[in-house]
Design a protein around this motif. Structure first.
Motif, short mmCIF file in Angstrom:
data_model
loop_
_atom_site.label_atom_id
_atom_site.label_comp_id
_atom_site.label_asym_id
_atom_site.label_seq_id
_atom_site.Cartn_x
_atom_site.Cartn_y
_atom_site.Cartn_z
N HIS A 30 8.80 2.54 8.54
CA HIS A 30 9.29 3.36 7.42
C HIS A 30 9.19 2.59 6.11
O HIS A 30 8.86 3.15 5.07
N GLN A 31 9.48 1.29 6.18
CA GLN A 31 9.57 0.47 4.98
C GLN A 31 8.21 0.17 4.36
O GLN A 31 8.03 0.30 3.14
N LEU A 32 7.25 -0.27 5.18
CA LEU A 32 5.97 -0.73 4.64
C LEU A 32 5.25 0.33 3.81
O LEU A 32 4.73 0.01 2.72
N PRO A 33 5.18 1.59 4.24
CA PRO A 33 4.48 2.58 3.42
C PRO A 33 5.09 2.78 2.03
O PRO A 33 4.38 3.18 1.10
N THR A 34 6.38 2.50 1.87
CA THR A 34 7.00 2.70 0.56
C THR A 34 6.48 1.70 -0.47
O THR A 34 6.66 1.91 -1.68
N ALA A 35 5.85 0.62 -0.03
CA ALA A 35 5.32 -0.38 -0.96
C ALA A 35 3.98 0.02 -1.56
O ALA A 35 3.51 -0.62 -2.50
N VAL A 36 3.35 1.07 -1.05
CA VAL A 36 2.06 1.52 -1.59
C VAL A 36 2.25 2.05 -3.00
O VAL A 36 3.15 2.86 -3.26
N SER A 37 1.39 1.62 -3.91
CA SER A 37 1.49 2.01 -5.32
C SER A 37 0.26 2.82 -5.74
O SER A 37 -0.87 2.32 -5.69
N ALA A 38 0.50 4.05 -6.18
CA ALA A 38 -0.59 4.88 -6.71
C ALA A 38 -1.19 4.25 -7.97
O ALA A 38 -2.39 4.37 -8.22
N ASP A 39 -0.36 3.58 -8.75
CA ASP A 39 -0.86 2.94 -9.98
C ASP A 39 -1.81 1.78 -9.65
O ASP A 39 -2.84 1.61 -10.33
N ARG A 40 -1.47 0.99 -8.65
CA ARG A 40 -2.38 -0.09 -8.25
C ARG A 40 -3.69 0.47 -7.71
O ARG A 40 -4.77 -0.06 -7.97
N LEU A 41 -3.60 1.53 -6.94
CA LEU A 41 -4.81 2.17 -6.41
C LEU A 41 -5.69 2.67 -7.55
O LEU A 41 -6.91 2.49 -7.53
N ARG A 42 -5.10 3.28 -8.55
CA ARG A 42 -5.86 3.74 -9.70
C ARG A 42 -6.54 2.57 -10.40
O ARG A 42 -7.73 2.65 -10.75
N ALA A 43 -5.82 1.48 -10.61
CA ALA A 43 -6.40 0.33 -11.29
C ALA A 43 -7.58 -0.23 -10.51
O ALA A 43 -8.60 -0.64 -11.11
N GLU A 162 -5.18 -2.43 -1.01
CA GLU A 162 -3.74 -2.21 -1.09
C GLU A 162 -3.08 -2.51 0.26
O GLU A 162 -1.98 -3.09 0.30
N ALA A 163 -3.74 -2.14 1.35
CA ALA A 163 -3.21 -2.48 2.67
C ALA A 163 -3.08 -3.99 2.83
O ALA A 163 -2.08 -4.49 3.38
N LYS A 169 2.17 -9.69 3.61
CA LYS A 169 3.52 -10.22 3.45
C LYS A 169 4.27 -10.27 4.78
O LYS A 169 5.39 -10.81 4.84
N GLU A 170 3.66 -9.72 5.83
CA GLU A 170 4.26 -9.72 7.16
C GLU A 170 3.42 -10.58 8.10
O GLU A 170 2.29 -10.95 7.78
N ARG A 171 3.97 -10.87 9.28
CA ARG A 171 3.22 -11.58 10.30
C ARG A 171 3.16 -10.72 11.55
O ARG A 171 4.14 -10.06 11.91
N PHE A 172 2.01 -10.73 12.21
CA PHE A 172 1.76 -9.85 13.35
C PHE A 172 1.15 -10.64 14.50
O PHE A 172 0.40 -11.61 14.27
N PRO A 173 1.41 -10.26 15.74
CA PRO A 173 0.76 -10.93 16.88
C PRO A 173 -0.76 -10.82 16.83
O PRO A 173 -1.47 -11.78 17.15
N ALA A 174 -1.28 -9.64 16.45
CA ALA A 174 -2.73 -9.42 16.43
C ALA A 174 -3.28 -9.71 15.04
O ALA A 174 -2.54 -9.81 14.05
N GLN A 343 -0.97 8.41 -0.11
CA GLN A 343 -0.57 8.89 1.22
C GLN A 343 -1.55 8.42 2.30
O GLN A 343 -1.13 7.98 3.38
N ALA A 344 -2.84 8.51 2.00
CA ALA A 344 -3.84 8.02 2.96
C ALA A 344 -3.65 6.54 3.23
O ALA A 344 -3.78 6.07 4.37
N THR A 345 -3.34 5.79 2.19
CA THR A 345 -3.13 4.35 2.34
C THR A 345 -1.89 4.07 3.18
O THR A 345 -1.88 3.17 4.04
N ARG A 346 -0.84 4.84 2.95
CA ARG A 346 0.38 4.68 3.76
C ARG A 346 0.09 4.90 5.25
O ARG A 346 0.62 4.19 6.11
N LEU A 347 -0.74 5.90 5.54
CA LEU A 347 -1.10 6.16 6.92
C LEU A 347 -1.79 4.95 7.54
O LEU A 347 -1.48 4.55 8.67
N ASN A 348 -2.72 4.34 6.81
CA ASN A 348 -3.42 3.15 7.31
C ASN A 348 -2.47 1.98 7.49
O ASN A 348 -2.53 1.26 8.49
N VAL A 349 -1.60 1.76 6.52
CA VAL A 349 -0.66 0.64 6.59
C VAL A 349 0.24 0.75 7.81
O VAL A 349 0.41 -0.21 8.57
N ALA A 350 0.82 1.93 8.02
CA ALA A 350 1.72 2.11 9.16
C ALA A 350 0.98 1.99 10.48
O ALA A 350 1.49 1.40 11.44
#
Length: 459
Positions: A30-43, A162-163, A169-174, A343-350
């Motif tokens: 739930h948390q990670l997708p909220t960090a996606v910024s439309a402004d950064r994507l535009r830039a 953006e992803a 900022k996180e760590r993952f097993p894979a 929204q598309a980026t949030r889907l990929n991130v999650a």
């Protein structure tokens, strides 16, 4: 009484509209997708458009125009992200000199820009997100005219950058891989180069999420829809042998390739963790008669899907910049909706986070139950899995609907569930409840094929 008993049996396991909702809800997803910024994507899209053209055969020496300048910009972005995460990204440039008539008539270096975020405990298991950096106009060989490629496919490259900003900022097993590819419009060459790089470096690619045109909401028919995105997934796997095809035709598996079950996984992520954004699974490798970079991964046996906008406007794809009879042609930035791209980026991130946190999908999944009242599934243990879940559904249902927890066993007998009437699969689950995509029994559903094509001799 027999009908009542069967209904009671089917009610016992958890039932859901998709795979994921039957399992643990994860605050991180739930948390990670909220960090996606439309402004950064535009830039980011504006930066890519500013290079004029990113055609694979365009200028490479200039710092302000052409594919070379665009590649170096992406590389700088990845390096900046890596500095912010303490050097967590390794930036590499897999490349080959390609001559491939008719679209690359002269030797041309095709260079990808790739950032690798190594996994902590299972680094050879890899989830790859791709988008293609190159652009074009009407004439696929026109390497000089402006080809903004704002949606096709600066939108996909912006999504993967953006992803990387967020997931680094996180760590993952894979391992997570973020790849800006070139050569797509000239024949999927960048994707082939990266897929071969993955094979040669021993990557066990569990998923390629190919984002190609993920920013448009206005369809050719005038309908505007910002709530739907399509995920295309192949049916029978590209590497299927004749013997495997014979078995699959008889016993099923046409709709249960690893790519199809990857698409179901993505659909479940959208249902649970995104708001007013629906995944429409499409049972095709790509749009009718067309292709994308995911195809190169499928050719080497890697599960792969194409993620693309729900509505396409063909006047804004592969077109010279012009206005005719009041119709505007060309892939310019005004054709990108950045809230939708977010929204598309949030889907990929999650999706990437969920897969990278989960154990690998089970291997060696088999099934038995012919002329028996029960169905038995068996599988091999997966490192990092605390347990396993057995899934089943009607043979005409698009999503897994019933499941039963197997604990840490590698075998489960479904009493009273007839093998003839359902499709079955198994997922692996971590101690904290992250769950892999479902694996259909046998070669048709295996996430790792029995044989991966070797590198051609002399190449």
């Amino acid at each position: 009484m027999r009908l009542i008993a069967l209904a009671a049996l089917l009610a016992l396991p958890s039932a859901a509209s998709a795979q994921t909702p039957a399992t643990t809800d994860h605050p991180l997803l739930h948390q990670l997708p909220t960090a996606v910024s439309a402004d950064r994507l535009r830039a980011d899209v504006e930066a890519m458009v500013s290079f004029g053209t990113r055609h694979t055969l365009s200028e490479t020496a200039s710092d302000t125009r052409g594919v070379g300048a665009a590649r170096r910009w992406v590389e700088r972005e990845f390096q900046s992200i890596s500095r912010d995460c303490g050097g967590c990204l390794q930036v590499v440039l897999p490349a080959q000199t390609v001559t491939a008539l008719p679209r690359i008539p002269n030797p041309t270096e095709v260079v990808n820009v790739v950032a690798i975020q190594r996994g902590t405990t299972d680094p050879d298991r890899v989830i790859v997100i791709t988008g293609h950096l190159d652009s074009r106009v009407t004439d696929v060989m026109n390497a000089t005219d402006d080809a903004p490629g704002a949606n096709d496919d600066a939108s996909g490259v912006a999504a993967l950058i953006e992803a990387a900003r967020i997931l680094s900022k996180e760590r993952f097993p894979a391992t997570l891989v973020y790849a800006a590819l070139t050569g797509e419009e000239q024949g999927l060459h960048g994707a082939r180069i990266l897929a071969e790089y993955a094979r040669d470096n021993g990557w066990r690619v569990m998923a390629n999420l190919n984002n190609d045109m993920v920013g448009n909401i206005a369809g050719q028919n005038g309908v505007i829809d910002n709530t739907r995105i399509r995920v295309f997934a192949e049916g029978t796997r590209t590497l299927e042998t004749q013997a495997e095809a014979d078995s699959r035709r008889y016993n099923g598996g046409e709709v249960d390739s690893p790519s199809r079950n990857l698409a179901r996984f993505i659909d479940g992520i959208a249902d649970r963790y995104l708001t007013n954004f629906d995944v429409e699974m499409v049972y095709r490798t790509d749009r009718y008669g067309r292709g994308g970079d995911q195809v190169a991964f499928l050719r080497l046996g890697f599960p792969a899907v194409r993620i693309t906008e729900g509505s396409e406007n063909y006047d804004r794809q592969h077109q010279d910049l012009r206005t005719e009879n009041g119709v505007v042609y060309g892939d310019t930035i005004d054709g990108v909706d950045f809230d939708y791209l977010a929204q598309a980026t949030r889907l990929n991130v999650a999706t990437m986070a969920a897969m990278a946190k989960a154990p690998a999908p089970p291997t060696g999944v088999t099934i038995a139950g012919a002329v028996q009242p029960d169905t038995t599934l068996r599988w091999s243990a997966v490192p990092g899995a605390a347990g396993y879940r057995v899934w089943w559904r009607s043979t005409t249902a698009p999503q897994w609907t019933h499941s039963r927890w197997a604990g840490d066993a590698t075998e489960l007998v479904l009493k009273g569930v007839i093998i003839d009437d359902f499709f079955f699969g198994v997922s692996s689950v971590s101690a904290d409840g992250y769950e892999s995509p479902v694996v259909f029994p046998g070669p048709a559903g295996a996430f790792i094929p029995a044989v991966v094509p070797p590198r051609p001799a002399g190449s």
